[in-house]
Design a protein around this motif. Structure first.
Motif, mmCIF file in Angstrom:
data_model
loop_
_atom_site.group_PDB
_atom_site.id
_atom_site.type_symbol
_atom_site.label_atom_id
_atom_site.label_comp_id
_atom_site.label_asym_id
_atom_site.label_seq_id
_atom_site.Cartn_x
_atom_site.Cartn_y
_atom_site.Cartn_z
ATOM 1 N N UNK A 1 71.457 13.351 121.401
ATOM 2 C CA UNK A 1 70.613 12.508 122.248
ATOM 3 C C UNK A 1 69.147 12.943 122.183
ATOM 4 N N UNK A 2 68.905 14.251 122.199
ATOM 5 C CA UNK A 2 67.526 14.743 122.140
ATOM 6 C C UNK A 2 66.846 14.342 120.844
ATOM 7 N N UNK A 3 67.601 14.340 119.753
ATOM 8 C CA UNK A 3 67.029 13.936 118.469
ATOM 9 C C UNK A 3 66.660 12.454 118.487
ATOM 10 N N UNK A 4 67.485 11.652 119.146
ATOM 11 C CA UNK A 4 67.217 10.216 119.249
ATOM 12 C C UNK A 4 66.037 9.953 120.181
ATOM 13 N N UNK A 5 65.904 10.762 121.251
ATOM 14 C CA UNK A 5 64.814 10.568 122.208
ATOM 15 C C UNK A 5 63.445 10.647 121.544
ATOM 16 N N UNK A 6 63.340 11.498 120.514
ATOM 17 C CA UNK A 6 62.059 11.673 119.834
ATOM 18 C C UNK A 6 61.611 10.410 119.111
ATOM 19 N N UNK A 7 62.533 9.456 118.956
ATOM 20 C CA UNK A 7 62.221 8.228 118.227
ATOM 21 C C UNK A 7 61.872 7.061 119.142
ATOM 22 N N UNK A 8 61.757 7.284 120.452
ATOM 23 C CA UNK A 8 61.586 6.179 121.387
ATOM 24 C C UNK A 8 60.351 5.338 121.093
ATOM 25 N N UNK A 9 59.210 5.992 120.869
ATOM 26 C CA UNK A 9 57.989 5.251 120.563
ATOM 27 C C UNK A 9 58.154 4.454 119.276
ATOM 28 N N UNK A 10 58.837 5.066 118.309
ATOM 29 C CA UNK A 10 59.080 4.396 117.033
ATOM 30 C C UNK A 10 59.885 3.122 117.241
ATOM 31 N N UNK A 11 60.843 3.138 118.160
ATOM 32 C CA UNK A 11 61.661 1.951 118.411
ATOM 33 C C UNK A 11 60.795 0.782 118.893
ATOM 34 N N UNK A 12 59.856 1.060 119.792
ATOM 35 C CA UNK A 12 58.965 0.005 120.270
ATOM 36 C C UNK A 12 58.095 -0.536 119.130
ATOM 37 N N UNK A 13 57.600 0.371 118.298
ATOM 38 C CA UNK A 13 56.775 -0.043 117.159
ATOM 39 C C UNK A 13 57.585 -0.915 116.208
ATOM 40 N N UNK A 14 58.839 -0.523 115.965
ATOM 41 C CA UNK A 14 59.682 -1.284 115.050
ATOM 42 C C UNK A 14 59.948 -2.693 115.588
ATOM 43 N N UNK A 15 60.202 -2.804 116.869
ATOM 44 C CA UNK A 15 60.452 -4.133 117.446
ATOM 45 C C UNK A 15 59.232 -5.034 117.297
ATOM 46 N N UNK A 16 58.047 -4.488 117.573
ATOM 47 C CA UNK A 16 56.835 -5.287 117.413
ATOM 48 C C UNK A 16 56.569 -5.594 115.940
ATOM 49 N N UNK A 17 56.882 -4.635 115.057
ATOM 50 C CA UNK A 17 56.677 -4.857 113.625
ATOM 51 C C UNK A 17 57.550 -5.996 113.117
ATOM 52 N N UNK A 18 58.810 -6.018 113.521
ATOM 53 C CA UNK A 18 59.703 -7.100 113.104
ATOM 54 C C UNK A 18 59.254 -8.427 113.710
ATOM 55 N N UNK A 19 58.765 -8.369 114.946
ATOM 56 C CA UNK A 19 58.275 -9.599 115.580
ATOM 57 C C UNK A 19 57.065 -10.143 114.826
ATOM 58 N N UNK A 20 56.172 -9.237 114.399
ATOM 59 C CA UNK A 20 54.997 -9.703 113.675
ATOM 60 C C UNK A 20 55.365 -10.220 112.288
ATOM 61 N N UNK A 21 56.371 -9.621 111.669
ATOM 62 C CA UNK A 21 56.832 -10.124 110.377
ATOM 63 C C UNK A 21 57.313 -11.566 110.506
ATOM 64 N N UNK A 22 58.110 -11.832 111.532
ATOM 65 C CA UNK A 22 58.572 -13.199 111.785
ATOM 66 C C UNK A 22 57.393 -14.119 112.073
ATOM 67 N N UNK A 23 56.447 -13.628 112.859
ATOM 68 C CA UNK A 23 55.284 -14.429 113.220
ATOM 69 C C UNK A 23 54.456 -14.796 111.997
ATOM 70 N N UNK A 24 54.199 -13.827 111.134
ATOM 71 C CA UNK A 24 53.381 -14.079 109.950
ATOM 72 C C UNK A 24 54.049 -15.054 108.999
ATOM 73 N N UNK A 25 55.390 -15.014 108.929
ATOM 74 C CA UNK A 25 56.080 -15.922 108.014
ATOM 75 C C UNK A 25 56.268 -17.309 108.607
ATOM 76 N N UNK A 26 56.243 -17.424 109.931
ATOM 77 C CA UNK A 26 56.476 -18.734 110.547
ATOM 78 C C UNK A 26 55.182 -19.451 110.941
#
Length: 486
Positions: free
Chosen positions: A60-85
């Motif tokens: 769990x501690x190893x996964x916790x270190x990735x929390x900020x990355x998870x938010x960035x990834x969600x926005x990155x995928x959202x922007x990918x969809x946005x740019x293509x649509x």
């Protein structure tokens, strides 16, 4: 024997991935990773007598270190969809197509467009799915070589995945090494551009003897059969919308969101803010262009991006992150780390070994993200524990490790026939262009971008020739030294 047992979870994960990608098992990484986590926990309990609660805490501690990355990834995928649509991707493609394409230039053009689009969207898979239908059929019309063109699209698509500020691999590899994404992009930018230019020259050279008649995208899109559209709609629905926009045209000012993202990134604005700029600007310009008919529609595209990230990438990263935490808890990679530390005679040799380890890990795990989150911490510890340097010099070594993890993950994947990257690309290529039966080695044969990137980064690191590439030079001894020599 104990050391082998501790490493056996890696062999299990690698074996399952390889067998699945070769069609023997047919398991997904989301099935394989939990199996590997459970097995690693059993081995840790047997070899280190680690309690179950401690194993859970490590995971769990190893996964916790990735929390900020998870938010960035969600926005990155959202922007990918946005740019293509919203028309950003279509505007980029139409700008290049307006220059006129023949069999001599279709490969290099698709390579450059895919590179730009991948930087803008941060996704190699989405870029490949968007560009393959256009350029493979355009290649057909002008009489080009489909294998050269598909390799050009693949190489270009991975360019932005390696250096794009919103790419998941860029973000994760930088986060693991403790460096800023913007610093990473700046340091490797000149090297990446050199690889891009050299690969573009290679595509031009191999296309010299082909016909010179000019074709056009509308004709290519009109020839795409309905069943191909149906297949593409399943694999990447936003690519269908992009095809329509390329055919019908979008205002050229739709390129502005991409320019704004690049400007804010160069200015050193945090990644989350860069993503926000891209999303908001694509919405505003899309409303003016008519590609966005309502804010509700735009929010639906954002939700699709969030869902794509959450349904696979983030879940996979959580499981693999847990796997890495358990492996670290039982010090599974210590024998391997000790071997590299003992055999390396200089900091450069140590860094070169980190690169080789990243490449081998990618081949073993058959998934670049699994390699990044599993091998990344190993090469970080190797550097931290064995190198003595000033903070600014140590930071440069961390930047190189982040580049190793990402570049040898993304580009290395295109040279590994059983890799998930190759499997996805072959599936898309055969679905959108059924006139040719693509196989794994077709994606490797002319993949000049991947070959150039993998060979050059290892060679430059080992020889010290990276000093000839601006901003890419590693600090040399005696500014840095191995602790055993200090």
């Amino acid at each position: 024997m104990i050391a082998f047992l501790k490493l056996s979870p890696v062999f299990l994960m690698a074996g399952l991935m390889i067998a699945s990608n070769l069609g023997t098992l047919g398991l997904d990484i989301l099935q394989i990773a939990p199996i590997a986590v459970v097995y690693a926990a059993i081995i840790a309990a047997l070899t280190e007598k680690v309690k179950f609660g401690d194993l859970v805490d490590s995971a769990v501690n190893n996964v916790k270190e990735m929390q900020l990355v998870f938010f960035i990834l969600m926005l990155a995928y959202a922007m990918a969809e946005s740019f293509m649509s919203t028309g950003v991707g279509a505007a980029i493609i139409n700008l290049a197509l307006g220059l006129g394409i023949s069999a001599k230039t279709v490969a290099v053009t698709s390579f450059i467009i895919a590179a730009i689009l991948s930087v803008a969207t941060g996704t190699s898979w989405g870029t490949f799915a968007a560009c393959a239908p256009i350029f493979l059929w355009l290649n057909h019309i002008v009489g080009g070589n489909p294998v050269i063109t598909v390799c050009a699209i693949a190489g270009g698509a991975c360019f932005g995945d390696n250096i794009g500020l919103i790419s998941d691999t860029t973000v994760v590899s930088s986060g693991i090494q403790g460096v800023q994404v913007v610093d990473r992009v700046r340091s490797q930018g000149p090297w990446s551009l050199c690889c891009l230019v050299l690969a573009a020259v290679c595509f031009l050279v191999v296309s010299m003897g082909m016909p010179g008649e000019v074709g056009n995208a509308a004709d290519a899109i009109n020839q795409i059969p309905k069943e191909v559209y149906d297949a593409l709609a399943i694999e990447r629905p936003s690519a269908v919308e992009l095809l329509s926009q390329v055919k019908n045209g979008v205002p050229m000012f739709m390129i502005v969101p991409l320019i704004l993202v690049l400007i804010t990134a160069i200015k050193g604005v945090p990644t989350l803010a860069c993503l926000g700029v891209g999303l908001i600007s694509s919405l505003i310009f899309g409303l003016f262009a008519g590609t966005v008919t309502s804010i509700h529609e735009f929010l639906d595209n954002m939700m699709t991006g969030f869902a794509d990230a959450g349904s696979w990438v983030i879940v996979m990263m959580m499981w693999v992150g847990a796997f890495g935490g358990i492996m670290s808890k039982m010090h599974a990679f210590k024998p391997l780390s000790d071997f590299i530390a003992k055999t390396a005679k200089s900091v450069r040799q140590l860094m070169f070994a980190n690169g080789i380890l990243s490449l081998v890990g990618n081949a073993a795990l058959a998934d670049e993200m699994a390699q990044i989150v599993t091998i990344g911490p190993i090469i970080k510890n190797l550097t931290d524990e064995n190198v003595e340097a000033k903070p600014e010099d140590m930071y440069k070594l961390k930047l190189r490790n982040a580049t190793f993890s990402d570049a040898l993950g993304v580009f290395g994947s295109q040279l590994i026939p059983w890799h998930v990257y190759i499997g996805f690309y072959v599936g898309i290529a055969n679905a959108v262009y059924p006139l040719y039966n693509f196989v794994s080695f077709d994606l490797i044969r002319y993949n000049f971008m991947a070959i150039t990137a993998v060979v050059s980064i290892l060679l430059l690191t080992l020889t010290g020739w990276d000093r000839f590439v601006p901003l890419f030079k590693l600090p040399s001894e005696p500014d840095v030294s191995l602790k055993k020599r200090a």
